[in-house]
Design a protein around this motif. Structure first.
Motif, PDB file in Angstrom:
ATOM      1  N   MET A 108       0.855  -1.200   0.000  1.00 33.95           N
ATOM      2  CA  MET A 108       0.000   0.000   0.000  1.00 33.95           C
ATOM      3  C   MET A 108       0.880   1.234   0.000  1.00 33.95           C
ATOM      4  O   MET A 108       1.757   1.360   0.833  1.00 33.95           O
ATOM      5  N   ILE A 158      -6.810   1.476  -6.954  1.00 33.56           N
ATOM      6  CA  ILE A 158      -5.962   0.290  -7.113  1.00 33.56           C
ATOM      7  C   ILE A 158      -5.355   0.353  -8.509  1.00 33.56           C
ATOM      8  O   ILE A 158      -6.085   0.493  -9.496  1.00 33.56           O
ATOM      9  N   THR A 203      -1.951  -0.780 -11.396  1.00 34.39           N
ATOM     10  CA  THR A 203      -0.942  -1.740 -11.830  1.00 34.39           C
ATOM     11  C   THR A 203       0.363  -1.001 -12.152  1.00 34.39           C
ATOM     12  O   THR A 203       0.386   0.224 -12.211  1.00 34.39           O
ATOM     13  N   CYS A 228      -3.295   1.947  -3.802  1.00 40.89           N
ATOM     14  CA  CYS A 228      -2.763   0.611  -3.548  1.00 40.89           C
ATOM     15  C   CYS A 228      -2.208   0.109  -4.871  1.00 40.89           C
ATOM     16  O   CYS A 228      -2.964  -0.085  -5.833  1.00 40.89           O
ATOM     17  N   SER A 229      -0.884  -0.016  -4.936  1.00 45.30           N
ATOM     18  CA  SER A 229      -0.233  -0.434  -6.180  1.00 45.30           C
ATOM     19  C   SER A 229       0.285  -1.855  -6.035  1.00 45.30           C
ATOM     20  O   SER A 229       0.992  -2.161  -5.087  1.00 45.30           O
ATOM     21  N   PHE A 230      -0.107  -2.725  -6.974  1.00 42.46           N
ATOM     22  CA  PHE A 230       0.404  -4.095  -6.903  1.00 42.46           C
ATOM     23  C   PHE A 230       1.369  -4.362  -8.055  1.00 42.46           C
ATOM     24  O   PHE A 230       1.428  -3.616  -9.035  1.00 42.46           O
ATOM     25  N   ALA A 269      -2.554 -10.940  -7.570  1.00 47.53           N
ATOM     26  CA  ALA A 269      -2.022  -9.684  -7.035  1.00 47.53           C
ATOM     27  C   ALA A 269      -3.157  -8.746  -6.638  1.00 47.53           C
ATOM     28  O   ALA A 269      -3.095  -8.076  -5.596  1.00 47.53           O
ATOM     29  N   ASP A 323      -4.720 -10.013  -3.350  1.00 48.93           N
ATOM     30  CA  ASP A 323      -3.891  -9.653  -2.192  1.00 48.93           C
ATOM     31  C   ASP A 323      -4.047  -8.174  -1.845  1.00 48.93           C
ATOM     32  O   ASP A 323      -4.132  -7.810  -0.666  1.00 48.93           O
ATOM     33  N   CYS A 324      -4.072  -7.337  -2.869  1.00 45.37           N
ATOM     34  CA  CYS A 324      -4.214  -5.898  -2.650  1.00 45.37           C
ATOM     35  C   CYS A 324      -5.573  -5.586  -2.020  1.00 45.37           C
ATOM     36  O   CYS A 324      -5.670  -4.805  -1.063  1.00 45.37           O
ATOM     37  N   GLN A 330      -5.643  -6.607   1.619  1.00 43.88           N
ATOM     38  CA  GLN A 330      -4.908  -5.662   2.442  1.00 43.88           C
ATOM     39  C   GLN A 330      -5.750  -4.412   2.741  1.00 43.88           C
ATOM     40  O   GLN A 330      -5.780  -3.927   3.877  1.00 43.88           O
TER      41      GLN A 330
END
Length: 458
Positions: free
Chosen positions: A1, A46, A48, A64-66, A95, A98-99, A102
């Motif tokens: 995050m 969110i 990428t 929130c960057s995955f 991914a 998971d993001c 979180q």
């Protein structure tokens, strides 16, 4: 995050937004985020590693960057074609999961505010290109809406594909390409997404149909028929709240630096004299097509502001692709930039026409500034948009005979010097409707109020 959760919203509601990582999809999603933030929602984006957003442009949002190795590799080198990138988006499922987990954990662990209230996540708004989002959000009972960044007329076409196949229009044949589709007039068979993989379009439709609602970057006065038909087809709320850029201006998430010499040069030109030429952020053409385009522009004798971005010419750079002596022949009548501040350009009094690929954002922006269009669609929904511009709303001309210098020069002169005033009159009327629809009592204003209430119901 990246960053921490900002203070809770006035409404006690947080919205998660998940844009597709393309310039034409990022900007509308960020404009929507800005609009919903102004209504009192907290916003988490969110994103990428492909075309990442500059976080400093949006300090009021949480990001929130995955990570995804495939998309990261595309971001560091010239990317493959758009369809390949879209297909690779499927590899982001874990991914993203998971993001999202979180974000949910951090929201659950966050402190209450001064009133003793705890902020909760009301919904996720995603681009329907993400085909795994619907099943993931359904599994945790998180409401999900989709943002339609293209026209609602194109969505109607995607919804109609099974019917078009049943009626024999698809697959297309050489002898039916110019047939007008009665239920989708003024579209012809050739305007349908014939080369676009239909399994991808079916994914977009499924993600849309199974959502809790569709937010559309359009306004009812522009696409009244398609809006009514989509509302009949989908048993979910439809919210036409556009044009988004008119009511929630944001920092442009431009992939490239905007060249302000565009405006300096335009300031020296006479009113309505300049043809602005730009084919968006992903379209490409062959060197032969580029040369025909260049000669057609020269022979038109019209002043031109031409965006020749990196990657426009397949395997070449502009300096090596222009004919010898071309810049001398063009002289002060032309100006080249790698990327332009498009909204500033279109609103400039010197601009009298826009040669465009008819991506939906460019089409809407041209309508909102009252600039007639020369249409050269390249892929996806652009043929459909161009047909509506030329044959439906009659606010532009479609290049029907390919990229040939004589046809280009003739069409430019026709747009700029011969028939431009009639088109300008019609597009000015649409411009006025676009302005009124976002004001209090207007169709998009009312739709935004409905959307706000709907999101608060979750």
């Amino acid at each position: 995050m990246e960053g921490t959760m900002k203070q809770t919203s006035k409404l006690g509601r947080r919205l998660l937004l998940f844009p597709a990582p393309f310039h034409g999809h990022l900007n509308p999603m960020l404009q929507l985020a800005t609009l919903l933030y102004s209504k009192g929602f907290s916003i988490t984006i969110i994103q990428t590693p492909y075309n990442p957003i500059n976080l400093t442009d949006f300090p009021h949002f949480t990001f929130c960057s995955f990570h995804n190795s495939l998309l990261e590799s595309y971001s560091k080198s010239p990317p493959p074609d758009t369809v390949t990138v879209i297909s690779s988006m499927d590899t982001c499922c874990e991914a993203f999961r998971d993001c999202l987990s979180q974000i949910l954990r951090e929201t659950a662990a966050a402190d209450t505010d001064t009133d003793g209230c705890k902020e909760h996540i009301a919904a996720l708004i995603a681009d329907p290109m993400w085909k795994f989002v619907g099943s993931l959000t359904a599994s945790i009972n998180l409401p999900r809406l989709v943002l339609r960044t293209g026209s609602i007329s194109a969505l109607l076409v995607y919804l109609s594909l099974p019917s078009l196949r049943e009626k024999g229009y698809l697959p297309a044949r050489d002898n039916n390409l110019d047939e007008i589709l009665p239920e989708l007039s003024p579209l012809k068979v050739r305007d349908l997404p014939l080369e676009w993989p239909h399994h991808l379009l079916e994914t977009f439709v499924r993600e849309t149909e199974t959502s809790h609602g569709v937010i559309c970057n359009t306004f009812e006065e522009l696409e009244s028929y398609a809006t009514a038909q989509v509302k009949r087809s989908l048993p979910i709320p439809i919210f036409p709240i556009g044009p988004l850029h008119k009511q929630s201006p944001t920092s442009d998430t431009s992939i490239w630096a905007q060249d302000q010499t565009s405006i300096t040069w335009l300031n020296k030109q006479t009113p309505k004299s300049v043809l602005y030429v730009s084919f968006g952020s992903v379209a490409t053409m062959s060197k032969a097509e580029f040369l025909e385009l260049a000669w057609g522009l020269l022979e038109s004798m019209v002043p031109i502001l031409w965006v020749v971005r990196h990657g426009l010419i397949q395997g070449s750079e502009v300096n090596n692709s222009l004919p010898e002596g071309y810049l001398d022949m063009l002289g002060e009548r032309g100006h080249f930039v790698k990327w332009a501040p498009q909204l500033e350009v279109l609103s400039h009094p010197a601009v009298g026409g826009f040669w465009t690929h008819n991506g939906w954002n460019s089409t809407l922006e041209s309508i909102c500034e009252g600039v007639p269009m020369l249409c050269q669609p390249i892929f996806a929904d652009q043929d459909m948009n161009a047909r509506h511009v030329s044959d439906g709303w009659k606010i532009g001309m479609k290049l029907e005979k390919g990229i040939k210098r004589e046809e280009i020069a003739r069409s430019i002169r026709k747009l700029m010097l011969e028939e431009g005033e009639e088109m300008r009159s019609r597009i000015t009327a649409l411009k006025e409707k676009a302005t009124l629809c976002v004001k209090e009592g207007g169709s998009s204003y009312t739709s935004i109020e409905r959307l706000t209430s709907y999101l608060l119901s979750f």
